[in-house]
Design a protein around this motif. Structure first.
Motif, mmCIF file in Angstrom:
data_model
loop_
_atom_site.group_PDB
_atom_site.id
_atom_site.type_symbol
_atom_site.label_atom_id
_atom_site.label_comp_id
_atom_site.label_asym_id
_atom_site.label_seq_id
_atom_site.Cartn_x
_atom_site.Cartn_y
_atom_site.Cartn_z
ATOM 1 N N ARG A 163 61.125 7.533 -21.117
ATOM 2 C CA ARG A 163 61.691 6.549 -22.051
ATOM 3 C C ARG A 163 62.271 5.353 -21.297
ATOM 4 O O ARG A 163 63.327 4.819 -21.657
ATOM 5 C CB ARG A 163 62.745 7.193 -22.954
ATOM 6 N N GLY A 164 61.595 4.958 -20.227
ATOM 7 C CA GLY A 164 61.988 3.770 -19.472
ATOM 8 C C GLY A 164 63.369 3.863 -18.847
ATOM 9 O O GLY A 164 63.957 2.844 -18.474
ATOM 10 N N ASP A 218 67.032 -1.187 -11.692
ATOM 11 C CA ASP A 218 65.760 -1.806 -12.082
ATOM 12 C C ASP A 218 64.617 -1.288 -11.217
ATOM 13 O O ASP A 218 63.508 -1.063 -11.710
ATOM 14 C CB ASP A 218 65.849 -3.333 -11.952
ATOM 15 N N THR A 253 57.265 5.716 -14.985
ATOM 16 C CA THR A 253 56.029 5.300 -15.628
ATOM 17 C C THR A 253 55.623 6.210 -16.791
ATOM 18 O O THR A 253 54.867 5.810 -17.658
ATOM 19 C CB THR A 253 54.894 5.304 -14.582
ATOM 20 N N SER A 283 56.093 10.663 -12.028
ATOM 21 C CA SER A 283 57.009 9.682 -12.603
ATOM 22 C C SER A 283 58.439 10.162 -12.404
ATOM 23 O O SER A 283 58.716 11.358 -12.451
ATOM 24 C CB SER A 283 56.719 9.536 -14.098
ATOM 25 N N ARG A 303 63.663 1.970 -12.431
ATOM 26 C CA ARG A 303 62.970 1.879 -13.725
ATOM 27 C C ARG A 303 61.466 1.683 -13.530
ATOM 28 O O ARG A 303 60.655 2.187 -14.301
ATOM 29 C CB ARG A 303 63.549 0.715 -14.528
#
Lengths: 333, 333
Positions: free
Chosen positions: A45-46, A33, A40, B134, A36
């Protein structure tokens, strides 16, 4: 001949790794998490998909990085060439699930015993040749344990299916047969009689690259089955915010599996390492899907449907079946 | 205050890893040669460059994958956030050397002690935020040892300098100062008095991204200095099929280095982890290079020249100096 454990009676062993306690899983889950939150860019795709999808000019580049560790993802006495094959195949399977054609790979290699390293390099050469790929770069390091990483880069000709596009009313399909690799691992461990067909599925998975590329325009969601059909179907349902009805009796089993394990479908659907494609598609695609399966010589089997609601519901010959306590291999992102 | 060892008297310690015997090095070298045979795509640049360069439509994507292992590339009691920083920085330094702007990263992470993992994730977040990047994807696995991998992806706006473009007559330059990180490592080991400036250079290297991007159109060859200035200059000479005359007395040393080690230039030029840029450029670029250094607030120092011939020739105040027995850190591709 030993049989696979009966459904519900005991857990199916995970792919080699010792099962972690709930605390470890929840700690890992918290860690993932926290990663995750760093994903960003929409390209990430998260971290919920099989791969990242980067728009470059008019093209879509698909990128994935999977690792395998000795004693966790492969057995210490597995032939090094098979380990190399598996490292390539598990990454290409992620590309297949996104409909991408592989372009090349970067290798992260931990040096060890020279003879093993040499055999690994030969096997890597054979795997790359089989997929007509070049090694593009990477790193070799001295390290106290074998942890091998591979980054695979692919190009997608069209839209890249995600895990999150399934809609109620879609049918759920899977390619090939399920459970063979898990049974192959048991055979290697002496828990089942030796079966070269099953062991081959465990050691030399074949990423469904052509199928993935040709399925991509037809499906609403697609992913590869790497951690167990049930857990992966559950992930697809969660990502798509729908429920999935899955008919155990429709899950395709190979003759080799049936010979070794009989009709033990729970073992098949909770074992990892299938590297088949799981996809949802609207009902009007049935003729196109069946024609494609015929052309590819690879069965696509309808195993369920996407429905309103959430989560996974199992049935066997129309009767509800409770979910097993573990849906598959929980480890990893 | 302890001094760095005198030139030639004993070997400069390698970055943490125990030095390998000749047999191990030649075995590794044979292994890397066998990988090179798999690097058939021109994008791989024969595994002789800092990164792969993939043409995608009209764009050039630059890809690199570097790993770090506990006890080899970082100390077990290094703060996890610094380890995360270093993992990002060493990869971005490869992009900098190719004039590429980073786009994102994929992480290969081996899970371990939860508190360490959490601090690592925080540090990774800080590093990615500092570079406005990211996380795009990756993998987390259980493994018996910490081996961390990162794939960095960058975009190059123009031509991507290689290591192989230097020509006789070009001048050889280096950015920043050399030897600080190596001295910082010695300070951490208690071999030198503590110096926060030097330790910072060891733990928190700053990839020269803006410099790399702006140097790319001006240089004939460029690479980052990660394994030691001498060994990296030797690699540039070999890749470019020319010789390099390098003036030890011109190698830029920081005030912190001079305070800790005095004029020990051999220690500085054979220590790793500088993450500065080494580049060759035609003499007519001098005004542009000096103007750019001024704009960036980052010194570029002329340390030698590319010449006809092969290999590395050292001098000190005009007098020839024999090459030290080791030019730097030999490990890795």
């Amino acid at each position: 001949m030993p049989k696979c454990p009966s459904p519900m009676l005991r857990m199916v062993p995970l792919p080699i790794a010792s099962r972690q306690g709930e605390k470890a899983v929840s700690t890992e889950s918290a860690f993932i998490d926290s990663l995750r939150a760093l994903a960003t860019d929409p390209a990430a795709r998260g971290l919920l998909d099989d791969a990242a999808v980067l728009e470059v000019g008019d093209e879509r580049l698909v990128l994935t990085h999977d690792m395998i560790a000795e004693g966790v993802h492969y057995l210490p006495d597995d032939p090094p060439a098979d380990v190399a094959w598996k490292l390539v195949a598990v990454n290409l399977s992620d590309l297949a699930a996104k409909g991408a054609r592989p372009v090349g790979v970067l290798l992260g290699f931990t040096l060890g015993e020279a003879e093993w390293d040499r055999a690994f390099a030969q096997g890597l050469g054979a795997a790359l040749a089989a997929f007509r790929l070049s090694l593009l770069g990477g790193d070799t390091v001295a390290a106290p344990a074998r942890v091998l990483g591979l980054t695979a880069i692919g190009r997608a000709a069209g839209p890249v299916p995600s895990r999150s596009g399934a809609k109620p009313g879609d049918l759920l399909w899977v390619s090939g047969t399920i459970g063979d690799a898990g049974a192959g691992l048991k055979a290697l461990r002496g828990e089942l009689a030796p079966s070269s067909a099953l062991i081959e599925r465990y050691r030399n998975p074949r990423p469904r690259l052509e199928a993935g590329e040709r399925l991509a325009p037809l499906v609403s969601a697609m992913m590869d089955v790497s951690d167990g059909l049930l857990i992966d179907a559950h992930r697809l349902a969660t990502a798509s915010a729908c429920g999935i009805d899955l008919a155990l009796d429709s899950v395709p089993l190979s003759e080799a599996y049936l010979a070794a394990c009989g009709e033990d479908r729970i073992a098949a659907v909770t074992a990892g390492d299938d590297y088949e494609l799981l996809f949802a598609a609207a009902p009007d695609t049935v003729p196109a899907l069946l024609a494609l399966a015929e052309q590819l010589g690879l069965p696509f089997t309808r195993i369920g449907a996407c429905v309103q609601g959430a989560g996974l519901m199992l049935s066997d010959h129309g009767a509800p079946v409770p979910l097993p306590p573990s849906l598959g291999f929980e480890h990893g992102t």
